[in-house]
Design a protein around this motif. Structure first.
Motif, short mmCIF file in Angstrom:
data_model
loop_
_atom_site.label_atom_id
_atom_site.label_comp_id
_atom_site.label_asym_id
_atom_site.label_seq_id
_atom_site.Cartn_x
_atom_site.Cartn_y
_atom_site.Cartn_z
N ILE A 8 0.65 -1.13 0.01
CA ILE A 8 0.01 -0.01 -0.10
C ILE A 8 0.91 1.10 0.18
O ILE A 8 1.71 1.47 0.76
N GLY B 218 7.32 2.20 0.04
CA GLY B 218 6.57 1.15 -0.84
C GLY B 218 7.05 0.76 -2.08
O GLY B 218 7.19 -0.42 -2.42
N VAL C 176 -6.72 2.34 -0.87
CA VAL C 176 -7.10 0.84 -0.10
C VAL C 176 -8.06 1.52 1.02
O VAL C 176 -7.64 2.50 1.81
N VAL D 241 -8.54 -3.74 4.93
CA VAL D 241 -7.69 -4.82 5.04
C VAL D 241 -8.26 -5.87 5.79
O VAL D 241 -8.63 -5.66 6.87
N VAL E 194 -8.29 -7.19 0.28
CA VAL E 194 -7.83 -5.91 0.35
C VAL E 194 -8.93 -5.11 -0.62
O VAL E 194 -9.17 -5.21 -1.95
N VAL F 131 0.62 -8.38 3.13
CA VAL F 131 0.31 -6.97 3.01
C VAL F 131 1.14 -6.17 3.53
O VAL F 131 1.54 -6.39 4.71
N ASP G 32 1.95 -2.28 4.65
CA ASP G 32 1.27 -0.93 4.53
C ASP G 32 2.24 0.08 4.58
O ASP G 32 2.95 0.44 5.78
N SER H 155 1.91 3.32 3.49
CA SER H 155 1.10 4.66 3.02
C SER H 155 1.39 5.79 3.70
O SER H 155 1.19 6.61 3.16
N LEU I 55 -7.54 -0.74 8.64
CA LEU I 55 -6.97 -1.70 9.31
C LEU I 55 -7.84 -2.35 10.54
O LEU I 55 -7.27 -2.82 11.52
N LEU J 124 3.55 -3.24 9.03
CA LEU J 124 3.60 -1.53 8.83
C LEU J 124 4.98 -1.44 8.41
O LEU J 124 5.93 -1.91 9.15
N LYS K 115 4.73 5.20 8.67
CA LYS K 115 3.53 4.78 9.14
C LYS K 115 3.92 3.72 10.36
O LYS K 115 3.36 3.63 11.29
#
Length: 439
Positions: A10, A16, A108, A111, A131, A147, A149, A151, A313, A361, A365
Motif C-alpha cells: 500500500i 512502498g 485502499v 484490509v 484488500v 500486505v 502498508d 502508505s 486496518l 507496517l 507509518k
C-alpha cells in the motif's frame, strides 16, 4: 493456496516502491496500490523542500539494481535533491521499471482476512488477505498472500490544539491554517505571507524550515513577520546539533534558524499550548490553556507532526504501543522522548511483526506518532520484510544499518511537538533559487 496471490504493498512512495523492488528481486509477485494519480504523490506535495539526506541515502539498493536494467542514470550521490527531484529522478523511473505492478488512483479502504473479521480464529492464518480498493470504476476486492502498508502519514497531520484534538475554532478556520511548509517561490503562496504576520507552531525541522523561509522573505519585504509558537517552555535544543550533526544539511538548517531568531525577524513565544483560535477583524487570535492570548496574526502554519490513519486496518490484529501507535517491539527503540533520527536502533521484521501473520507496517507509518524516521530505515525494514515473506529467515533477522547521528543527546522531550517530513524523515530547507544544493 495463499502463495499464488501477490504481496500487496500500500503506497507508491519511496518505501512502498522499495518494498516492491525487494520482492521483485526475490521473484515474488507484487502489486503496489497508490491512491494518488502518480508515484510519489505525497512527496510531490512538498517538492520544493530540499532533503537532509543526499542521493546516496535516498536510493534503495534493490531499486538501484532494478533501475540499472532500464538505462537509468544514477544522480550524483553527494547532491541533495528536493522532493521534486526525488520524484522525477528516482520514484517515477522506479515505478516505470515496475510497470503494471503499480496501480495508480487505487485507494485502499480496508484490509481483512478472507471471510474472517478480527474476532474469528478458525483457519485464520491459512487464508489470504482481502484488500478493498476504491477506484474510479467502483470498489474492488483483491486477494493477497501478505500486505505491507507503506502508505505513510502525510494525509493525517496533527492539529494545532495542544491536547491532540483540534483547538476550538480550528476546524472552522481550517482555510487559514496550513499544515505544510509554504512554498514561497510560488507567487500565489508568496503573496499569502508577504508583508504579513504568520504564527508558526511546532518545534521540529519542518517548523525550522518554515521559519528560515519566512525570515528570508522578511529580508526582502520588511513588513513580513513570524511568531514561533512553542509548547515547551524554552527553545532548548530545537536548533539541533549544528556541526556535530552527521547530516551536514540538517545541522546547517538549525544554524540558519538560530540566526533568523537572533536577527529579530522571528519572535519566540514559549510555553504556549493552544486551546482556541478565533477570527477578529479579519485576523487570527490564538489563546493558550493558561489564558494568554497571542498577538493577532494573518496566517497560521501548524507543523506539529503527523499520525497514522488506522481506520482501514480495523479488522487486522495489530499489536501497537498505546502511546506511539507503533508496533510494540519497535516503540521503545524510536520513542522520541529518548531518541533522535540518529540514535534509533536498526531494526527489521522482528520488531515490525504483528499477531496478524503476514501483515506489516513499514516506513513512516510504522513509526506511528514518532517523528524520528529516516528513509534509510524504511529501506532496511522492507528488505527484512521481503526476506521473511520469501522464507529467507536468516536474511530477515540480519539487520545491518548505521544511521547518521544528530549531535543532540537523547532524552530531549521531542515528542512534545516534533514532526517529520513524510518519507524523507528529516527534511531540509526550501530549494534555493539557484541550483546549489543546501549546505
Amino acid at each position: 493456496m495463499v502463495e499464488k496471490h501477490p504481496v500487496v504493498v500500500i503506497g507508491a512512495g519511496p518505501v512502498g516502491l522499495a518494498a516492491a523492488a525487494e520482492l521483485v528481486a526475490r521473484d515474488l509477485p507484487v502489486l503496489v496500490l497508490e491512491r494518488g494519480d502518480a508515484p510519489g504523490a505525497a512527496v510531490a506535495e512538498w517538492g520544493h523542500v530540499r532533503l537532509f539526506s543526499n542521493w546516496r541515502d535516498l536510493i534503495s539498493p534493490a531499486a538501484a539494481t532494478l533501475l540499472a536494467t532500464t538505462g537509468w542514470r544514477r544522480p550524483d550521490d553527494d547532491a541533495y535533491p528536493t522532493g521534486g527531484d526525488w520524484v522525477e529522478g528516482y520514484l517515477r523511473p522506479l515505478a516505470d521499471a515496475l510497470g503494471d505492478r503499480v496501480r495508480l488512483n487505487a485507494e485502499v479502504i480496508g484490509v481483512s482476512r478472507l471471510g474472517r473479521d478480527r474476532v474469528v480464529d478458525a483457519d485464520r492464518e491459512g487464508l489470504p488477505f482481502t484488500v478493498r480498493v476504491r477506484t474510479a470504476g467502483g470498489e474492488e476486492r483483491l486477494l493477497a498472500r501478505a500486505v505491507v502498508d507503506a502508505s505513510g502519514t502525510w494525509g493525517s497531520p496533527n492539529p494545532l490544539g495542544a491536547d491532540g484534538l483540534p483547538a476550538s475554532g480550528e476546524e472552522t478556520l481550517a482555510h487559514r491554517i496550513s499544515h505544510r511548509i509554504p512554498d514561497l517561490a510560488n507567487p500565489a503562496v508568496r503573496a499569502r505571507y508577504s508583508g504579513r504576520t504568520t504564527a508558526v507552531a511546532g518545534r521540529g525541522h519542518s517548523a525550522l524550515t518554515a521559519l528560515v523561509a519566512l525570515a528570508a522573505l522578511a529580508e526582502e519585504v520588511p513588513e513580513t513577520r513570524a511568531v514561533w509558537v512553542l509548547r515547551r517552555g524554552t527553545v532548548g535544543n530545537a536548533f539541533g546539533g549544528g556541526e556535530a550533526d552527521q547530516l551536514p544539511a540538517r545541522g546547517a538548517l538549525g544554524e540558519r534558524a538560530r540566526k533568523a531568531v537572533e536577527s529579530g525577524h522571528i519572535r519566540v513565544v514559549a510555553g504556549f499550548r493552544t486551546t482556541e483560535v478565533r477570527e477578529e477583524t479579519g485576523r487570527l487570535v490564538l489563546t493558550a490553556e493558561d489564558g494568554r492570548t497571542l498577538e493577532p496574526v494573518d496566517e497560521v502554519v501548524a507543523l506539529t507532526g503527523f499520525r497514522p490513519d488506522l481506520n482501514p486496518l480495523s479488522e487486522i490484529r495489530l499489536s501497537l504501543d498505546p502511546t506511539l501507535q507503533a508496533p510494540v517491539e519497535l516503540a521503545p527503540l524510536i520513542d522520541p522522548n529518548v531518541h533522535s533520527c540518529g540514535t534509533v536502533y536498526p531494526h527489521g521484521v522482528r520488531e515490525l511483526s504483528h499477531p496478524e501473520e503476514g501483515f506489516y507496517l513499514a516506513g513512516m507509518k510504522s513509526y506511528g506518532r514518532a517523528p524520528t524516521f529516516l528513509t534509510l530505515t524504511g529501506y532496511e525494514q522492507v528488505r527484512s520484510i521481503a526476506a521473511r515473506i520469501a522464507g529467507d529467515h536468516a536474511s530477515a533477522e540480519r539487520v545491518e544499518l548505521t544511521l547518521p547521528e544528530t549531535g543532540v543527546c537523547g532524552g530531549s522531550g521531542l515528542f512534545d511537538e516534533a514532526e517529520s517530513t513524510e518519507a524523507g524523515g528529516c527534511c531540509g530547507a526550501p530549494a534555493p533559487r539557484d541550483p546549489v544544493s543546501a549546505r
